[in-house]
Design a protein around this motif. Sequence first.
Motif, short mmCIF file in Angstrom:
data_model
loop_
_atom_site.label_atom_id
_atom_site.label_comp_id
_atom_site.label_asym_id
_atom_site.label_seq_id
_atom_site.Cartn_x
_atom_site.Cartn_y
_atom_site.Cartn_z
N GLY A 28 51.64 12.99 -53.17
CA GLY A 28 51.70 11.35 -53.15
C GLY A 28 50.42 10.84 -52.62
N PRO A 29 50.12 9.49 -52.69
CA PRO A 29 48.68 9.22 -52.20
C PRO A 29 48.73 9.24 -50.58
N LEU A 30 47.40 9.47 -50.45
CA LEU A 30 47.09 9.34 -49.11
C LEU A 30 47.21 7.68 -48.43
N LYS A 31 47.66 7.55 -47.27
CA LYS A 31 47.62 6.10 -46.80
C LYS A 31 46.76 5.89 -45.72
N HIS A 32 46.40 6.89 -44.96
CA HIS A 32 45.60 6.41 -43.75
C HIS A 32 44.43 7.68 -43.42
N ILE A 33 43.18 7.16 -43.70
CA ILE A 33 42.17 8.19 -43.36
C ILE A 33 41.11 7.80 -42.32
N LEU A 34 40.76 8.74 -41.64
CA LEU A 34 39.85 8.51 -40.44
C LEU A 34 38.33 8.56 -40.86
N LEU A 35 37.38 7.85 -40.87
CA LEU A 35 36.18 8.04 -41.15
C LEU A 35 35.37 8.33 -40.20
N VAL A 36 34.48 9.31 -39.89
CA VAL A 36 33.74 9.65 -38.65
C VAL A 36 32.21 9.82 -39.03
N LEU A 82 54.81 6.16 -35.86
CA LEU A 82 53.59 5.66 -36.35
C LEU A 82 53.38 5.06 -37.58
N GLN A 83 52.90 3.82 -37.85
CA GLN A 83 52.82 3.18 -39.03
C GLN A 83 51.52 3.86 -39.87
N ASN A 84 50.53 3.89 -39.10
CA ASN A 84 49.18 4.51 -39.75
C ASN A 84 48.94 5.81 -38.94
N LYS A 85 49.78 6.78 -39.31
CA LYS A 85 49.43 7.93 -38.98
C LYS A 85 48.15 8.81 -39.79
N ILE A 86 47.18 9.16 -39.23
CA ILE A 86 46.04 9.66 -39.83
C ILE A 86 46.49 11.16 -40.63
N GLU A 87 46.06 10.87 -41.84
CA GLU A 87 46.52 11.85 -42.84
C GLU A 87 45.34 12.72 -43.35
N LEU A 88 44.07 12.42 -43.08
CA LEU A 88 42.81 13.11 -43.56
C LEU A 88 41.67 12.53 -42.61
N ILE A 89 40.91 13.39 -42.31
CA ILE A 89 39.65 13.03 -41.61
C ILE A 89 38.27 13.37 -42.29
N LEU A 90 37.84 12.49 -42.73
CA LEU A 90 36.16 12.78 -43.50
C LEU A 90 35.20 12.53 -42.36
N MET A 91 34.55 13.78 -42.02
CA MET A 91 33.55 13.81 -40.87
C MET A 91 32.10 14.33 -41.38
N ASP A 92 31.11 13.60 -40.68
CA ASP A 92 29.80 13.83 -40.88
C ASP A 92 29.59 14.95 -40.05
N HIS A 93 28.45 15.83 -40.57
CA HIS A 93 27.97 17.13 -39.93
C HIS A 93 27.37 16.88 -38.56
N GLU A 94 26.27 16.31 -38.60
CA GLU A 94 25.32 15.90 -37.50
C GLU A 94 25.60 14.37 -36.98
N MET A 95 25.68 14.17 -35.68
CA MET A 95 26.27 12.98 -34.74
C MET A 95 25.79 13.42 -33.55
N PRO A 96 25.50 12.21 -32.96
CA PRO A 96 25.29 12.38 -31.75
C PRO A 96 26.63 12.42 -30.65
N ILE A 97 26.38 12.70 -29.42
CA ILE A 97 27.41 13.12 -28.53
C ILE A 97 28.14 14.24 -28.70
N MET A 98 29.08 14.13 -29.85
CA MET A 98 29.70 15.40 -30.66
C MET A 98 29.55 15.47 -31.91
N ASN A 99 29.01 16.47 -32.52
CA ASN A 99 28.92 16.55 -33.87
C ASN A 99 30.36 17.02 -34.75
N GLY A 100 30.20 16.97 -35.97
CA GLY A 100 31.32 17.37 -36.77
C GLY A 100 31.98 18.86 -36.59
#
Length: 104
Positions: A28-36, A82-100
């Motif tokens: 089924g369709p994804l509903k909530h995605i975390l963008l990092v 939870l209504q907006n449970k994270i179903e997928l995380i799209l994460m960058d590789h290089e980031m400050p503080i903590m990378n992907g």
Amino acid sequence: LKSGGGGGGGSSETTTEMRPFYAVKNHGPLKHILLVDDAVSTRKMMSRLLKNCGCTTQEACNGQECLDIIIKQEQQSSNSTLQNKIELILMDHEMPIMNGPTAT
């Protein structure tokens, strides 16, 4: 993206059809995605694209913030549904503080 026409001097027509974003067939369709991503412009662009596909999004600017969001969600999920449970995380590789890769 569909492209019509071809050869013969006729005009070509291009249309874009947005469909729900599916992670796994028959899931089924994804509903909530975390963008990092540390780039605000990238997060905003991805958020708009995903919202056009019927998804809701949440944003984090580095891997540590991503982990904080996930931990907070896990703590809340033990207390309630939870209504907006994270179903997928799209994460960058290089980031400050903590990378992907470290966050993953």
